[in-house]
Write a protein that holds these residues in place. Structure first.
Motif, PDB file in Angstrom:
ATOM      1  N   GLU A  92       0.858  -1.186   0.000  1.00 38.87           N
ATOM      2  CA  GLU A  92       0.000   0.000   0.000  1.00 38.87           C
ATOM      3  C   GLU A  92       0.895   1.237   0.000  1.00 38.87           C
TER       4      GLU A  92
ATOM      5  N   ASP B  46      -2.403  -3.949   4.191  1.00 37.57           N
ATOM      6  CA  ASP B  46      -3.673  -4.158   3.505  1.00 37.57           C
ATOM      7  C   ASP B  46      -4.750  -4.727   4.423  1.00 37.57           C
TER       8      ASP B  46
ATOM      9  N   THR C  28      -6.753  -1.514   4.897  1.00 44.73           N
ATOM     10  CA  THR C  28      -7.502  -1.026   3.734  1.00 44.73           C
ATOM     11  C   THR C  28      -8.469  -2.055   3.162  1.00 44.73           C
ATOM     12  N   GLU C  29      -8.290  -3.322   3.530  1.00 48.36           N
ATOM     13  CA  GLU C  29      -9.206  -4.356   3.042  1.00 48.36           C
ATOM     14  C   GLU C  29     -10.179  -4.842   4.117  1.00 48.36           C
TER      15      GLU C  29
ATOM     16  N   ARG D  36     -13.493  -5.048   6.079  1.00 51.02           N
ATOM     17  CA  ARG D  36     -14.861  -4.859   5.573  1.00 51.02           C
ATOM     18  C   ARG D  36     -15.858  -4.695   6.717  1.00 51.02           C
TER      19      ARG D  36
ATOM     20  N   PHE E 263     -15.366  -2.037   1.866  1.00 53.31           N
ATOM     21  CA  PHE E 263     -14.013  -1.820   2.366  1.00 53.31           C
ATOM     22  C   PHE E 263     -13.921  -0.552   3.200  1.00 53.31           C
TER      23      PHE E 263
ATOM     24  N   GLU F 211     -12.148   2.829   4.087  1.00 52.41           N
ATOM     25  CA  GLU F 211     -11.446   3.793   3.248  1.00 52.41           C
ATOM     26  C   GLU F 211     -10.734   4.825   4.119  1.00 52.41           C
TER      27      GLU F 211
ATOM     28  N   ASP G  85      -7.391 -10.076   8.654  1.00 54.26           N
ATOM     29  CA  ASP G  85      -6.005 -10.061   8.190  1.00 54.26           C
ATOM     30  C   ASP G  85      -5.180  -9.281   9.197  1.00 54.26           C
TER      31      ASP G  85
END
Length: 186
Positions: A63, A112, A115-116, A118, A124, A126, A165
């Motif tokens: 990223e 990530d 940023t990933e 959910r 996602f 932001e 993650d």
């Protein structure tokens, strides 16, 4: 990683990391383990003593770092390189970019996993949009500890505390005057 302590040149560190990843993959294959898919995204940063208003970076598929200051935020150059361990797929060498970084700007890096993340609807998180709005309201948010707390709290709220993650948020700012006295605060 040990090269980072001994090599002054960021490109040399980047190349040594790539060689180490490939060597590890070959070693594990020789032991009979399938490690062909082993790779890692990474950003290497260097803070040149001769130019305290810049940062050097090599991006291995990570990223892009953000420069966050009282006047807003901007993404630094993105993931133009392959992840570490995949360098044998191209003839290109890693690329060192030198980018301006103001003394009032904080360098923000996120994995990530941030940023990933959910929400329940599958949307996602932001952080760039959220941080842009927040810094516009409170320019002091660019202070490293406040910035990390804001991203941490934002991603946890967005995901309902359910992160699938690994997530890392790291912020730093150069402090002090001149190239020799400058140091990092994170």
């Amino acid at each position: 990683r040990e090269a980072g302590y001994h090599e002054a040149d960021l490109l040399t560190v980047a190349e040594r990391l790539e060689v180490r990843m490939r060597r590890h993959r070959l070693h594990t294959a020789a032991l009979g383990h399938d490690d062909a898919d082993r790779f890692a995204t990474a950003v290497l940063l260097g803070f040149p003593r001769d130019d305290p208003d810049t940062v050097e970076l090599v991006n291995f598929g990570h990223e892009p770092p953000l420069a966050v200051g009282p006047h807003g935020l901007r993404a630094l150059p993105g993931a133009d390189g392959l992840p570490l361990g995949l360098g044998d797929l191209t003839d290109d060498r890693p690329r060192v970019r030198r980018v301006p970084l103001g003394r009032e700007e904080t360098l923000l890096l996120m994995t990530d996993g941030v940023t990933e993340a959910r929400d329940r609807a599958g949307e996602f998180y932001e952080p760039v949009r959220e941080l842009a709005r927040a810094v516009a309201v409170d320019p002091q948010l660019a202070e490293p500890r406040r910035l990390v707390r804001r991203v941490r709290d934002g991603v946890l709220l967005h995901s309902g505390g359910h992160l699938v993650d690994d997530t890392t948020v790291f912020a730093m700012r150069r402090v002090g005057e001149g190239p020799v006295q400058g140091r990092l605060r994170s």
